[in-house]
Design a protein around this motif. Sequence first.
Motif, PDB file in Angstrom:
ATOM      1  N   THR A   1       0.823  -1.207   0.000  1.00 56.52           N
ATOM      2  CA  THR A   1       0.000   0.000   0.000  1.00 56.52           C
ATOM      3  C   THR A   1       0.861   1.263   0.000  1.00 56.52           C
ATOM      4  O   THR A   1       2.044   1.243   0.357  1.00 56.52           O
ATOM      5  N   GLY A   2       0.232   2.363  -0.377  1.00 52.69           N
ATOM      6  CA  GLY A   2       0.931   3.640  -0.374  1.00 52.69           C
ATOM      7  C   GLY A   2       1.354   4.068   1.018  1.00 52.69           C
ATOM      8  O   GLY A   2       2.413   4.679   1.186  1.00 52.69           O
ATOM      9  N   MET A   3       0.538   3.756   2.024  1.00 54.47           N
ATOM     10  CA  MET A   3       0.876   4.134   3.399  1.00 54.47           C
ATOM     11  C   MET A   3       2.188   3.481   3.841  1.00 54.47           C
ATOM     12  O   MET A   3       3.049   4.105   4.454  1.00 54.47           O
ATOM     13  N   ILE A   4       2.334   2.199   3.500  1.00 54.53           N
ATOM     14  CA  ILE A   4       3.545   1.468   3.879  1.00 54.53           C
ATOM     15  C   ILE A   4       4.739   1.993   3.087  1.00 54.53           C
ATOM     16  O   ILE A   4       5.827   2.205   3.643  1.00 54.53           O
TER      17      ILE A   4
ATOM     18  N   LEU B   1       3.084  -0.908  -4.797  1.00 56.67           N
ATOM     19  CA  LEU B   1       2.267  -1.613  -5.784  1.00 56.67           C
ATOM     20  C   LEU B   1       0.923  -0.937  -6.012  1.00 56.67           C
ATOM     21  O   LEU B   1       0.416  -0.913  -7.125  1.00 56.67           O
ATOM     22  N   MET B   2       0.328  -0.394  -4.954  1.00 51.95           N
ATOM     23  CA  MET B   2      -1.046   0.130  -5.050  1.00 51.95           C
ATOM     24  C   MET B   2      -1.040   1.645  -4.957  1.00 51.95           C
ATOM     25  O   MET B   2      -0.630   2.210  -3.952  1.00 51.95           O
ATOM     26  N   GLY B   3      -1.509   2.288  -6.008  1.00 49.48           N
ATOM     27  CA  GLY B   3      -1.518   3.738  -6.048  1.00 49.48           C
ATOM     28  C   GLY B   3      -2.776   4.335  -5.450  1.00 49.48           C
ATOM     29  O   GLY B   3      -3.564   3.654  -4.783  1.00 49.48           O
ATOM     30  N   SER B   4      -2.983   5.621  -5.704  1.00 49.96           N
ATOM     31  CA  SER B   4      -4.153   6.322  -5.165  1.00 49.96           C
ATOM     32  C   SER B   4      -5.432   5.739  -5.761  1.00 49.96           C
ATOM     33  O   SER B   4      -5.478   5.369  -6.937  1.00 49.96           O
ATOM     34  N   GLY B   5      -6.460   5.671  -4.927  1.00 54.54           N
ATOM     35  CA  GLY B   5      -7.756   5.182  -5.381  1.00 54.54           C
ATOM     36  C   GLY B   5      -7.860   3.675  -5.531  1.00 54.54           C
ATOM     37  O   GLY B   5      -8.888   3.166  -5.977  1.00 54.54           O
TER      38      GLY B   5
END
Length: 322
Positions: free
Chosen positions: A52-55, A72-76
Amino acid sequence: MKKQRKMNSALKRLIMTLMFLALSAVVLAGCASGGGSETASGDGKLKITATTGMIANVAAEVGGDDVVVTGLMGSGIDPHLYKASQGDVKKLDEADIIFYNGLHLEGKMGEMFEKLEKQKPTVAVSSQIPESELHGNPSGDSTSHDPHIWFNVKLWMSATEVMRDTLVEKDPANEAAYKERAEAYLAKLEELDQYAREQIATIPEKGRILVTAHDAFGYFGAAYGLEVTGLQGMNTMSEYGSKDVSELRDFLVEKQIKAVFIESSVPRKSIDSVIEGARQLGHEVTIGGELFSDAMGDPGTEEGTYIGMVKHNVDTIVNALK
């Protein structure tokens, strides 16, 4: 003529010898620089892949110039529904360290992490949070917990410490730098936690009710004094039906709630149906704003950082409910 041919032949041999020596020097240099390296990147920096973006944001804050972080995972992007692409598999393969949330947030990637942890550090950042501080699954499944730990800043401090310790273990040569950056970032998280407490406390007690599209804010509500409810469960893979819509509609009318919130990673049509239902009963409800739940904002924006995301959520909630 004969003498000229001999000179040309000698010159060719000299050129070939020089080229061979130059090539040998390049190969030897490559062996010397690459043979002892424990990292996958050519410049000696640790390559980190985070789900995730937070990590990814925290890993970059703590790792600084000593790491290269790929998220790997962007916004939205909704991590509950996320499926790894071939490109993602390559990024995971090439990483020195993999950080993921755990607690079944990345449900479709669980088996992949189990295989990867036999090859390299593959670490759930939630791993050091005591079970007593984790929330249960509202569906009654005793084998899982609410994975949205980042909404309690204190718990996210534990995740930060896990990432710090993993970096130190993998790259002890830069231990001092990792610890110094982590200490500075943890101090910012302490300030963020205090900011959230102070701001939420300005909402009249009767109005401290947070209604969202899915039940992602349980830790946030418990930590900062809000009653929280969502249309869907804490996992967006769960379906909601007409009964869920009517129950939440009746809740809004009964409590005279004036504002509900949409989420950046969840389609708003789910909450729109609740608003329309309340309107038909004579109660007007507005959209209080968009919150970031399972994903941060766009890169380069304040909301594209963990601290900026939390501040945005706090300010949006306070402005709508105060």
